[in-house]
Design a protein around this motif. Structure first.
Motif, PDB file in Angstrom:
ATOM      1  N   VAL A 187       0.817  -1.398   0.102  1.00  0.00           N
ATOM      2  CA  VAL A 187      -0.069  -0.147   0.030  1.00  0.00           C
ATOM      3  C   VAL A 187       0.932   1.171   0.031  1.00  0.00           C
ATOM      4  O   VAL A 187       2.029   1.283   0.319  1.00  0.00           O
ATOM      5  N   ARG A 188       0.151   2.451  -0.421  1.00  0.00           N
ATOM      6  CA  ARG A 188       1.041   3.593  -0.522  1.00  0.00           C
ATOM      7  C   ARG A 188       0.136   4.739  -0.242  1.00  0.00           C
ATOM      8  O   ARG A 188      -1.065   4.652   0.092  1.00  0.00           O
ATOM      9  N   PRO A 189       0.572   5.857  -0.537  1.00  0.00           N
ATOM     10  CA  PRO A 189      -0.435   6.985  -0.215  1.00  0.00           C
ATOM     11  C   PRO A 189      -1.507   7.114  -0.879  1.00  0.00           C
ATOM     12  O   PRO A 189      -1.429   6.688  -2.274  1.00  0.00           O
ATOM     13  N   GLY A 190      -2.630   7.135  -0.508  1.00  0.00           N
ATOM     14  CA  GLY A 190      -3.975   6.933  -1.153  1.00  0.00           C
ATOM     15  C   GLY A 190      -4.938   5.843  -0.817  1.00  0.00           C
ATOM     16  O   GLY A 190      -5.904   5.711  -1.020  1.00  0.00           O
ATOM     17  N   PHE A 191      -4.107   5.083  -0.051  1.00  0.00           N
ATOM     18  CA  PHE A 191      -4.695   3.592   0.254  1.00  0.00           C
ATOM     19  C   PHE A 191      -5.134   3.843   2.064  1.00  0.00           C
ATOM     20  O   PHE A 191      -6.085   2.916   2.443  1.00  0.00           O
ATOM     21  N   SER A 192      -4.624   4.760   2.710  1.00  0.00           N
ATOM     22  CA  SER A 192      -5.102   4.980   4.196  1.00  0.00           C
ATOM     23  C   SER A 192      -6.690   4.936   4.205  1.00  0.00           C
ATOM     24  O   SER A 192      -7.230   5.842   3.589  1.00  0.00           O
ATOM     25  N   GLY A 193      -7.278   4.231   5.130  1.00  0.00           N
ATOM     26  CA  GLY A 193      -8.599   4.360   5.396  1.00  0.00           C
ATOM     27  C   GLY A 193      -9.384   3.311   4.440  1.00  0.00           C
ATOM     28  O   GLY A 193     -10.639   3.056   4.411  1.00  0.00           O
ATOM     29  N   ALA A 194      -8.785   2.496   3.338  1.00  0.00           N
ATOM     30  CA  ALA A 194      -9.318   1.966   2.596  1.00  0.00           C
ATOM     31  C   ALA A 194      -9.839   0.307   3.349  1.00  0.00           C
ATOM     32  O   ALA A 194      -9.178  -0.221   4.129  1.00  0.00           O
ATOM     33  N   GLY A 206     -11.438  -5.072   7.922  1.00  0.00           N
ATOM     34  CA  GLY A 206     -10.244  -4.007   8.641  1.00  0.00           C
ATOM     35  C   GLY A 206     -10.272  -2.840   7.764  1.00  0.00           C
ATOM     36  O   GLY A 206     -10.940  -2.719   6.711  1.00  0.00           O
ATOM     37  N   MET A 207      -9.044  -2.075   8.002  1.00  0.00           N
ATOM     38  CA  MET A 207      -8.915  -0.837   7.377  1.00  0.00           C
ATOM     39  C   MET A 207      -7.563  -0.811   7.249  1.00  0.00           C
ATOM     40  O   MET A 207      -6.685  -0.879   8.409  1.00  0.00           O
ATOM     41  N   VAL A 208      -7.155  -0.455   6.092  1.00  0.00           N
ATOM     42  CA  VAL A 208      -5.903   0.114   5.774  1.00  0.00           C
ATOM     43  C   VAL A 208      -5.111   1.237   6.478  1.00  0.00           C
ATOM     44  O   VAL A 208      -5.757   2.053   6.826  1.00  0.00           O
ATOM     45  N   VAL A 209      -4.166   0.991   7.391  1.00  0.00           N
ATOM     46  CA  VAL A 209      -3.499   2.152   8.180  1.00  0.00           C
ATOM     47  C   VAL A 209      -2.187   2.571   7.920  1.00  0.00           C
ATOM     48  O   VAL A 209      -1.677   3.715   8.013  1.00  0.00           O
ATOM     49  N   SER A 210      -1.222   1.425   7.460  1.00  0.00           N
ATOM     50  CA  SER A 210       0.291   1.882   7.117  1.00  0.00           C
ATOM     51  C   SER A 210       0.974   0.889   6.368  1.00  0.00           C
ATOM     52  O   SER A 210       0.559   0.034   5.961  1.00  0.00           O
ATOM     53  N   ARG A 211       2.036   1.322   6.265  1.00  0.00           N
ATOM     54  CA  ARG A 211       2.915   0.350   5.392  1.00  0.00           C
ATOM     55  C   ARG A 211       4.357   0.641   5.817  1.00  0.00           C
ATOM     56  O   ARG A 211       4.641   1.507   6.707  1.00  0.00           O
ATOM     57  N   TYR A 212       5.291  -0.341   5.349  1.00  0.00           N
ATOM     58  CA  TYR A 212       6.600  -0.225   5.628  1.00  0.00           C
ATOM     59  C   TYR A 212       7.397  -1.045   4.548  1.00  0.00           C
ATOM     60  O   TYR A 212       7.028  -1.994   4.020  1.00  0.00           O
ATOM     61  N   ASP A 213       8.405  -0.402   3.892  1.00  0.00           N
ATOM     62  CA  ASP A 213       9.284  -0.890   2.593  1.00  0.00           C
ATOM     63  C   ASP A 213      10.492  -0.551   3.087  1.00  0.00           C
ATOM     64  O   ASP A 213      11.123   0.448   3.732  1.00  0.00           O
ATOM     65  N   ASP A 214      11.554  -1.467   2.274  1.00  0.00           N
ATOM     66  CA  ASP A 214      12.857  -1.215   2.293  1.00  0.00           C
ATOM     67  C   ASP A 214      13.425  -0.397   0.975  1.00  0.00           C
ATOM     68  O   ASP A 214      14.414  -0.883   0.686  1.00  0.00           O
ATOM     69  N   ARG A 215      12.750   0.575   0.482  1.00  0.00           N
ATOM     70  CA  ARG A 215      12.993   0.852  -0.745  1.00  0.00           C
ATOM     71  C   ARG A 215      14.280   1.745  -0.479  1.00  0.00           C
ATOM     72  O   ARG A 215      15.074   1.956  -1.564  1.00  0.00           O
ATOM     73  N   SER A 216      14.653   2.180   0.600  1.00  0.00           N
ATOM     74  CA  SER A 216      15.743   3.195   0.912  1.00  0.00           C
ATOM     75  C   SER A 216      16.934   2.336   1.617  1.00  0.00           C
ATOM     76  O   SER A 216      17.903   2.893   1.874  1.00  0.00           O
ATOM     77  N   TYR A 229      -0.297  -2.947   6.561  1.00  0.00           N
ATOM     78  CA  TYR A 229      -0.799  -3.032   7.871  1.00  0.00           C
ATOM     79  C   TYR A 229      -2.461  -2.726   7.690  1.00  0.00           C
ATOM     80  O   TYR A 229      -2.699  -1.842   6.916  1.00  0.00           O
ATOM     81  N   MET A 230      -3.185  -3.358   8.795  1.00  0.00           N
ATOM     82  CA  MET A 230      -4.531  -2.913   8.578  1.00  0.00           C
ATOM     83  C   MET A 230      -5.022  -3.047  10.088  1.00  0.00           C
ATOM     84  O   MET A 230      -4.240  -3.558  10.930  1.00  0.00           O
ATOM     85  N   ILE A 231      -6.041  -2.166  10.425  1.00  0.00           N
ATOM     86  CA  ILE A 231      -6.699  -2.128  11.735  1.00  0.00           C
ATOM     87  C   ILE A 231      -7.862  -3.102  11.759  1.00  0.00           C
ATOM     88  O   ILE A 231      -8.723  -2.874  10.888  1.00  0.00           O
ATOM     89  N   PRO A 232      -7.805  -4.167  12.617  1.00  0.00           N
ATOM     90  CA  PRO A 232      -9.220  -4.924  12.263  1.00  0.00           C
ATOM     91  C   PRO A 232     -10.460  -4.267  12.775  1.00  0.00           C
ATOM     92  O   PRO A 232     -10.116  -3.135  13.706  1.00  0.00           O
ATOM     93  N   ILE A 233     -11.574  -4.482  12.377  1.00  0.00           N
ATOM     94  CA  ILE A 233     -12.738  -3.838  12.529  1.00  0.00           C
ATOM     95  C   ILE A 233     -13.055  -3.974  14.277  1.00  0.00           C
ATOM     96  O   ILE A 233     -13.210  -2.706  14.878  1.00  0.00           O
ATOM     97  N   GLU A 234     -12.652  -4.860  14.774  1.00  0.00           N
ATOM     98  CA  GLU A 234     -12.697  -4.909  16.187  1.00  0.00           C
ATOM     99  C   GLU A 234     -11.993  -3.955  16.839  1.00  0.00           C
ATOM    100  O   GLU A 234     -12.496  -3.330  18.052  1.00  0.00           O
ATOM    101  N   THR A 235     -10.836  -3.729  16.518  1.00  0.00           N
ATOM    102  CA  THR A 235     -10.041  -2.671  17.229  1.00  0.00           C
ATOM    103  C   THR A 235     -10.581  -1.345  17.089  1.00  0.00           C
ATOM    104  O   THR A 235     -10.608  -0.383  17.804  1.00  0.00           O
TER     105      THR A 235
END
Length: 637
Positions: A187-194, A206-216, A229-235
């Protein structure tokens, strides 16, 4: 963009009408959201840009009843500005203004927890487009998809990414890590909240909240990490309890709640925390006793389960709230350990529709009685429950649905390749059929479940059986043969139960009669020419699976019979309710409908009850009663 794995939404991918694109008034994409109701959209708090707010940034705004966790620390005031919301999955839908709902703003805290918000739309939308949120355990290996809105003109209507769920991650396990199917699908900018949608059931998990990659990173390209990463609905419900009204499925925690001030057994709580965490040295299946009257141990169990539940009850404290700000000698939780401490800003740092950030390190605490969040998938009081009912709860928690409502939960679990759940069952020896329930939990354990079975009577036969099943020595050949014999004995008992229940109702599948043949096969196995040899162990393993399958089939028949008996009882109540309506009418009208009543009554009380015919007879009588009750009383015309 343009990789083959990125599929624009206007192609063959399934349309989801609850997909929301959130933009500024100038048309710049901020992120995504999920339509929950006609006028409610769920998204990440960091998607909404900062705007005019109260002079004191730590002053909480007005809170709607039940809107957010009352124990959470004060947070910056919600942005007061408007954003534009557009249902991209609905042809012809136009963008409408939206604002953060009062009391429904939970910004990202210093340790990255929270980060959810609920928006109120200025113009209600068609509620039929709302998302099907559902409580499902976010188990490893589950395939999901999500649709976001990257800042690329060709993909302005969205792009689909696929992933598989990996396991708890992020701040104290609030998130669930997702492995992208390909690195390009991180995921990348524009996916948060999906919305994160289950590929099999099409429910939002759940709902998309974040990402991590080793591009640098200097690591070779094929060795770099690409994580989402996502946040589960129950959270999300934990942070915004007001959205619970939009979520289907029963809560994972069915044990009674206890007040925060209740006394607890600290040694027992420490053992529970270790077992829930699956620490080394703990067993996959445990059987313990909490006698009636042992209120402290009972409260300790309920409290531990509540703390492990993602959807924390309202009277529980925020377990991480007290440690949101780390001691001065430790680096802030959202920074890697090798970076120096920084003075925290009272406001969350601004981010460009913020999907890119380092994942926070695991939550640390000196409190060794605190179980990991999400470490219990299902907790039930099984007193008075049948095997079929317990199976329904397990199947629902796993997201296994019957096609067109047919089939039993036992059968669906039997067909499942794995049951990767951690389950607490309290009051096992007070279930309708304790021995059968223990055998059923053994089948779940064989499919990967971790089980904590709680008994009330230390002398119960079902406890003895559970202890033998949990004993590490059960892998000895003699113990395995004894377990097979006990399983066959249980099958024989359940066959008798099945015959009793199927005699009451029709149609039902024929009762499998395997116990006698299995006993003969066991006798032959005990006389194997190579006891203990490789061929013997292969034959024993195959025979164990045969016995498990036989038990699953008999439980499936019993479950179907019980469901149809319950339907028969429902029809009996319906018949008497309509008869009571008719009793208020004239004697002539009662006599006219009496033959229909007698026909339905006889069908419902004969054995076996032909359920389909009985349903038709009850409906004919109900139609006759409706006809009479809609006419004037005799002599009133």
């Amino acid at each position: 963009m343009g990789e083959e794995t990125e599929v624009p939404v206007n192609t063959e991918m399934r349309g989801e009408t609850w997909r929301v694109r959130i933009s500024t008034s100038g048309g710049d994409v901020l992120g995504a959201g999920i339509l929950l109701a006609a006028d409610a959209v769920l998204t990440c708090a960091h998607v909404i840009p900062a705007g005019p707010c109260d002079p004191d940034p730590r002053t909480p705004g007005p809170r709607a009843p039940g809107s957010r966790d009352p124990h959470a620390p004060a947070s910056p005031a919600a942005p007061a500005g408007e954003v534009l919301v557009e249902l991209v999955g609905v042809p012809g839908a136009r963008a409408v203004p939206a604002r953060v709902a009062d009391g429904c703003w939970v910004p990202e805290l210093e340790d990255s927890r929270g980060d959810v918000a609920l928006l109120t739309l200025a113009e209600p939308q068609d509620v039929r487009h709302a998302a099907p949120l559902h409580r499902v355990a976010p188990t490893r290996g589950r395939t999901v998809w999500m649709c976001g809105f990257p800042s690329t003109r060709e993909l302005k209507d969205g792009v689909w990414f696929r992933a598989t769920l990996a396991g708890p991650s992020g701040p104290r396990g609030e998130w669930v890590q997702m492995f992208p199917v390909t690195p390009e699908e991180t995921v990348r900018p524009g996916f948060s909240g999906a919305a994160v949608t289950d590929a099999e059931t099409h429910r939002v998990l759940g709902m998309v909240v974040s990402r991590y990659d080793d591009r640098s990173s200097a690591a070779p390209a094929d060795q770099r990490l690409h994580l989402s990463y996502m946040i589960p609905i129950e959270t999300v419900v934990r942070h915004l309890p007001v959205i619970a009204r939009y979520v289907s499925g029963e809560r994972g925690n069915g044990l009674p709640s206890v007040p925060r001030s209740a006394a607890r057994d600290r040694d027992f709580a420490r053992w529970l925390a270790r077992w829930f965490a699956g620490e080394e040295g703990t067993r996959r299946m445990e059987a313990i006793v909490i006698k009636k009257g042992e209120a402290v141990r009972s409260a300790t169990l309920s409290r531990a389960v509540a703390l492990a539940d993602r959807e924390l009850p309202a009277d529980a404290p925020d377990p991480a709230g007290a440690t949101a700000s780390p001691p001065p000698h430790l680096p802030p939780p959202h920074l890697p350990p090798h970076l120096p401490p920084q003075r925290p800003d009272p406001r969350p740092p601004p981010r460009a529709n913020g999907t890119s950030r380092r994942p926070p390190p695991p939550y640390e605490t000196e409190d060794d009685v605190l179980p990991p969040l999400g470490s219990v998938d299902l907790a039930l009081d099984v007193s008075g429950e049948t095997v079929a009912r317990v199976a329904e709860r397990v199947a629902d928690r796993l997201g296994l649905r019957a096609a067109d409502g047919e089939g039993s939960a036992v059968g669906r679990l039997g067909a499942a390749r794995s049951v990767p759940l951690t389950i607490v069952a309290e009051g096992v020896d007070y279930a309708v059929a304790p021995l059968a329930l223990v055998e059923f939990t053994g089948l779940l354990a064989a499919r990967g479940a971790r089980l904590l079975l709680v008994f009330r009577n230390p002398e119960s036969q079902s406890l003895e059986l559970a202890l033998r099943m949990a004993d590490p020595a059960k892998d000895d050949i003699a113990a395995r043969l004894d377990r097979v014999r006990e399983g066959i004995d249980n099958i024989a008992r359940r066959e008798r139960t099945a015959f009793e229940k199927t005699a009451l109702i029709a149609p039902v599948p024929p009762v499998p009669q395997r116990a006698a043949a299995l006993r003969l096969d066991l006798t032959a196995l005990r006389k194997h020419p190579e006891p203990g040899g490789g061929r013997f162990l292969t034959d024993l393993g195959a025979f164990e699976r045969t016995v498990q399958s036989a038990l699953m089939r008999i439980e499936e028949v019993i479950g179907l019979a019980e469901a149809r008996i319950a339907r028969r009882n429902e029809l009996r109540g319906r018949l008497e309710a309509f008869f009571a309506l008719l009793a208020a009418r004239s004697l002539e009208e009662e006599r006219a409908a009496a033959p229909l009543y007698r026909t339905a009554h006889n069908l419902l009380y004969q054995a076996p009850c032909e359920l389909t015919e009985a349903e038709r007879a009850v409906e004919r009588f109900a139609d006759a009663v409706r006809h009479h009750t809609h006419r004037p009383r005799g002599g009133d015309a």
